[in-house]
Design a protein around this motif. Structure first.
Motif, PDB file in Angstrom:
ATOM      1  N   ASN A 136      40.469  53.617  34.435  1.00  0.00           N
ATOM      2  CA  ASN A 136      41.227  52.452  34.881  1.00  0.00           C
ATOM      3  C   ASN A 136      42.612  52.907  35.343  1.00  0.00           C
ATOM      4  OD1 ASN A 136      39.172  50.572  34.219  1.00  0.00           O
ATOM      5  ND2 ASN A 136      39.789  50.666  32.072  1.00  0.00           N
ATOM      6  N   MET A 137      42.716  53.262  36.614  1.00  0.00           N
ATOM      7  CA  MET A 137      43.948  53.768  37.183  1.00  0.00           C
ATOM      8  C   MET A 137      44.564  52.722  38.098  1.00  0.00           C
ATOM      9  SD  MET A 137      44.030  56.643  35.726  1.00  0.00           S
ATOM     10  CE  MET A 137      45.435  57.338  36.585  1.00  0.00           C
ATOM     11  N   PRO A 138      45.902  52.767  38.290  1.00  0.00           N
ATOM     12  CA  PRO A 138      46.542  51.795  39.194  1.00  0.00           C
ATOM     13  C   PRO A 138      46.102  52.000  40.628  1.00  0.00           C
ATOM     14  CG  PRO A 138      48.118  53.460  38.451  1.00  0.00           C
ATOM     15  CD  PRO A 138      46.875  53.652  37.644  1.00  0.00           C
ATOM     16  N   ALA A 139      46.125  50.888  41.382  1.00  0.00           N
ATOM     17  CA  ALA A 139      45.716  50.861  42.797  1.00  0.00           C
ATOM     18  C   ALA A 139      44.238  51.210  42.976  1.00  0.00           C
ATOM     19  CB  ALA A 139      46.582  51.783  43.645  1.00  0.00           C
ATOM     20  N   GLN A 140      43.457  51.113  41.897  1.00  0.00           N
ATOM     21  CA  GLN A 140      42.022  51.353  41.967  1.00  0.00           C
ATOM     22  C   GLN A 140      41.281  50.072  41.577  1.00  0.00           C
ATOM     23  OE1 GLN A 140      40.616  54.135  43.113  1.00  0.00           O
ATOM     24  NE2 GLN A 140      42.594  55.180  43.351  1.00  0.00           N
ATOM     25  N   GLN A 141      40.102  49.897  42.111  1.00  0.00           N
ATOM     26  CA  GLN A 141      39.328  48.702  41.821  1.00  0.00           C
ATOM     27  C   GLN A 141      38.618  48.825  40.477  1.00  0.00           C
ATOM     28  OE1 GLN A 141      36.696  47.792  45.058  1.00  0.00           O
ATOM     29  NE2 GLN A 141      38.317  46.807  46.260  1.00  0.00           N
ATOM     30  N   SER A 142      38.704  47.763  39.717  1.00  0.00           N
ATOM     31  CA  SER A 142      38.034  47.701  38.421  1.00  0.00           C
ATOM     32  C   SER A 142      37.432  46.320  38.256  1.00  0.00           C
ATOM     33  CB  SER A 142      39.015  48.003  37.280  1.00  0.00           C
ATOM     34  OG  SER A 142      39.517  49.319  37.375  1.00  0.00           O
ATOM     35  N   ALA A 143      36.467  46.235  37.376  1.00  0.00           N
ATOM     36  CA  ALA A 143      35.781  44.977  37.101  1.00  0.00           C
ATOM     37  C   ALA A 143      36.270  44.410  35.774  1.00  0.00           C
ATOM     38  CB  ALA A 143      34.275  45.193  37.056  1.00  0.00           C
ATOM     39  N   VAL A 144      36.595  43.122  35.784  1.00  0.00           N
ATOM     40  CA  VAL A 144      37.046  42.417  34.580  1.00  0.00           C
ATOM     41  C   VAL A 144      35.849  41.654  34.020  1.00  0.00           C
ATOM     42  CG1 VAL A 144      38.664  40.747  33.628  1.00  0.00           C
ATOM     43  CG2 VAL A 144      39.369  42.211  35.535  1.00  0.00           C
ATOM     44  N   ARG A 145      35.465  41.991  32.812  1.00  0.00           N
ATOM     45  CA  ARG A 145      34.306  41.368  32.179  1.00  0.00           C
ATOM     46  C   ARG A 145      34.746  40.565  30.960  1.00  0.00           C
ATOM     47  NH1 ARG A 145      30.328  46.688  32.255  1.00  0.00           N
ATOM     48  NH2 ARG A 145      30.150  46.862  34.538  1.00  0.00           N
ATOM     49  N   LEU A 146      34.182  39.386  30.837  1.00  0.00           N
ATOM     50  CA  LEU A 146      34.488  38.474  29.729  1.00  0.00           C
ATOM     51  C   LEU A 146      33.261  38.337  28.842  1.00  0.00           C
ATOM     52  CD1 LEU A 146      36.409  35.611  31.583  1.00  0.00           C
ATOM     53  CD2 LEU A 146      37.349  37.654  30.497  1.00  0.00           C
ATOM     54  N   THR A 147      33.499  38.422  27.540  1.00  0.00           N
ATOM     55  CA  THR A 147      32.439  38.227  26.545  1.00  0.00           C
ATOM     56  C   THR A 147      32.900  37.160  25.567  1.00  0.00           C
ATOM     57  OG1 THR A 147      31.792  40.555  26.729  1.00  0.00           O
ATOM     58  CG2 THR A 147      31.003  39.333  24.815  1.00  0.00           C
ATOM     59  N   GLU A 148      32.140  36.107  25.440  1.00  0.00           N
ATOM     60  CA  GLU A 148      32.531  35.005  24.568  1.00  0.00           C
ATOM     61  C   GLU A 148      32.436  35.429  23.103  1.00  0.00           C
ATOM     62  OE1 GLU A 148      30.407  31.424  25.233  1.00  0.00           O
ATOM     63  OE2 GLU A 148      31.750  30.201  24.009  1.00  0.00           O
ATOM     64  N   ILE A 149      33.498  35.144  22.356  1.00  0.00           N
ATOM     65  CA  ILE A 149      33.546  35.498  20.942  1.00  0.00           C
ATOM     66  C   ILE A 149      33.731  34.278  20.047  1.00  0.00           C
ATOM     67  CG2 ILE A 149      34.369  37.838  21.344  1.00  0.00           C
ATOM     68  CD1 ILE A 149      37.188  36.927  20.844  1.00  0.00           C
ATOM     69  N   GLY A 150      33.881  33.085  20.650  1.00  0.00           N
ATOM     70  CA  GLY A 150      33.966  31.858  19.868  1.00  0.00           C
ATOM     71  C   GLY A 150      35.325  31.652  19.220  1.00  0.00           C
ATOM     72  N   PRO A 151      35.550  30.454  18.690  1.00  0.00           N
ATOM     73  CA  PRO A 151      34.633  29.311  18.605  1.00  0.00           C
ATOM     74  C   PRO A 151      34.535  28.557  19.927  1.00  0.00           C
ATOM     75  CG  PRO A 151      36.730  28.713  17.665  1.00  0.00           C
ATOM     76  CD  PRO A 151      36.847  30.161  18.050  1.00  0.00           C
ATOM     77  N   ARG A 152      33.627  27.620  19.951  1.00  0.00           N
ATOM     78  CA  ARG A 152      33.398  26.819  21.158  1.00  0.00           C
ATOM     79  C   ARG A 152      33.459  25.340  20.770  1.00  0.00           C
ATOM     80  NH1 ARG A 152      27.658  27.687  23.832  1.00  0.00           N
ATOM     81  NH2 ARG A 152      28.531  29.812  24.036  1.00  0.00           N
ATOM     82  N   MET A 153      34.214  24.557  21.564  1.00  0.00           N
ATOM     83  CA  MET A 153      34.355  23.131  21.270  1.00  0.00           C
ATOM     84  C   MET A 153      34.305  22.330  22.568  1.00  0.00           C
ATOM     85  SD  MET A 153      37.198  22.710  18.232  1.00  0.00           S
ATOM     86  CE  MET A 153      38.538  23.367  19.222  1.00  0.00           C
ATOM     87  N   THR A 154      33.846  21.099  22.443  1.00  0.00           N
ATOM     88  CA  THR A 154      33.913  20.103  23.511  1.00  0.00           C
ATOM     89  C   THR A 154      34.740  18.937  22.987  1.00  0.00           C
ATOM     90  OG1 THR A 154      31.745  20.757  24.371  1.00  0.00           O
ATOM     91  CG2 THR A 154      32.598  18.615  25.039  1.00  0.00           C
ATOM     92  N   LEU A 155      35.884  18.706  23.614  1.00  0.00           N
ATOM     93  CA  LEU A 155      36.865  17.737  23.126  1.00  0.00           C
ATOM     94  C   LEU A 155      37.013  16.587  24.111  1.00  0.00           C
ATOM     95  CD1 LEU A 155      39.667  20.264  22.092  1.00  0.00           C
ATOM     96  CD2 LEU A 155      37.851  19.352  20.636  1.00  0.00           C
TER      97      LEU A 155
END
Length: 374
Positions: free
Chosen positions: A262-281
């Motif tokens: 992960n170097m500057p000015a280089q393309q990288s992929a941002v990945r998200l992994t859900e870790i909770g909690p989860r709510m509907t309000l």
């Protein structure tokens, strides 16, 4: 002598760094997360999961008993510079979530339509990313679809923004961004989706086998004729290990991020992994105060915009009058102190003049000896 001077300099630098960290931490918003009423085991676990979301700017080991009133909690929160209360409660019909701004409100009451604990979210994933280093910094807040849908929507966005420290996009350190809190508003159903993710950044443009080698995770190469097959195509890896990347999550890094490749000015992929909690309000009520006061919004009782504006103007006038009274009290205190100092100076001068004056006899005492001689 050099060692002692160096040690003193190091101690002074550590003390200054600690003082700077304390000042920076004091300027950030802090929160209490607790339950009220007879909450069940699941609600208590949801409270602990919400504390994990709010870390490190929350009381992770907070213990509040049933006999502790809300006023007592507010009184304790003042010296500790706590700015928000997040309260979960349960009734016979539903679960409720209250968000309070200290010390003068407002209070937002949400109905928890659905919720999932951290253990439920993690158990549904094949692979999850959760470690203690992720909770050393507050999460990155992302608000979605909070447009011009009414004053209550704007107020919700402001309350959620004030829960976390503000970010300077030009000076922020991307290595501190380990988690993401997404709050999505649905204008049709008027519901909020509360999601908590962990962030992982990986380089793109290399095969999956090369990424494994960069991460020092050596895959099995027993079925390969040459190492070039692994580096070129990623052969020998299971399809389940691959994670698809695309234009939706590939970006150019403005600075280096911890991780191989992960170097500057280089393309990288941002990945998200859900870790909770989860709510509907769903927002039910907005009150002007800490758990009490005038109702500025109610999902079952609709008020006109003019009436809401009048309530806000009345609150602003009360705050201005309160500030004026405080300023007047401070001015009166200064005047009293100045008058007290002047009176003390006058008493000191009078006392010093009495001590410096020579003793003198009165006229009657001077005539007494002559009368006796006669």
């Amino acid at each position: 002598m050099r060692r002692s001077g160096r040690s003193c300099h190091q101690k002074r630098a550590r003390a200054q760094a600690q003082l700077h960290n304390l000042e920076a931490c004091a300027a950030n918003p802090h929160s209490f997360v607790f339950t009220r009423g007879c909450a069940g085991q699941n609600i208590r676990q949801l409270t602990l999961d919400m504390r994990r979301v709010m870390e490190p700017l929350t009381a992770s080991r907070l213990q509040i008993r049933k006999k502790n009133s809300l006023k007592a909690c507010v009184a304790v929160a003042g010296p500790l510079r706590v700015t928000h209360f997040l309260i979960l409660s349960k009734t016979e019909t539903s679960v409720y979530f209250k968000l309070m701004r200290l010390p003068g409100g407002p209070t937002l009451t949400f109905q928890v339509k659905k919720y999932s604990l951290v253990c439920d979210v993690v158990s549904s994933l094949r692979r999850h990313r959760m470690h203690e280093q992720q909770f050393a910094h507050p999460p990155l807040l992302v608000l979605n679809s909070f447009g011009p849908h009414g004053m209550q929507v704007k107020l919700m966005a402001t309350m959620f923004q004030n829960l976390f420290p503000s970010i300077n996009v030009h000076k922020v350190n991307l290595n501190t961004m380990k988690r993401c809190l997404l709050i999505d508003y649905n204008p049709d159903s008027q519901e909020l989706d509360f999601r908590h993710y962990s962030i992982k950044v990986v380089p793109v443009g290399a095969s999956y086998g090369m990424k494994k080698l960069l991460q020092e995770k050596f895959p099995s190469v027993s079925r390969l004729q040459d190492i070039s097959e692994l580096l070129a195509t990623g052969a020998g890896l299971s399809e389940g290990e691959a994670e698809p990347d695309g234009d939706h999550n590939i970006t150019e890094l403005p600075q280096a991020i911890a991780g191989r490749g992960n170097m500057p000015a280089q393309q990288s992929a941002v990945r998200l992994t859900e870790i909770g909690p989860r709510m509907t309000l769903q927002l039910i009520k907005v009150q002007d105060g800490i758990g009490e006061g005038k109702v500025m919004f109610h999902s079952f009782v609709h008020k006109a915009e003019e009436e809401l504006q009048a309530i806000l103007e009345a609150k602003e006038k009360r705050l201005q009058l309160k500030a004026q009274r405080r300023a007047q009290q401070a001015q009166n205190q200064e005047q009293r102190e100045a008058h007290r100092e002047k009176s003390l100076e006058g008493m000191k001068k009078a006392h010093s003049s009495c001590l410096s004056a020579p003793p003198s006899l009165s006229a009657s005492s001077q005539q007494m000896p002559s009368a006796v001689n006669k």
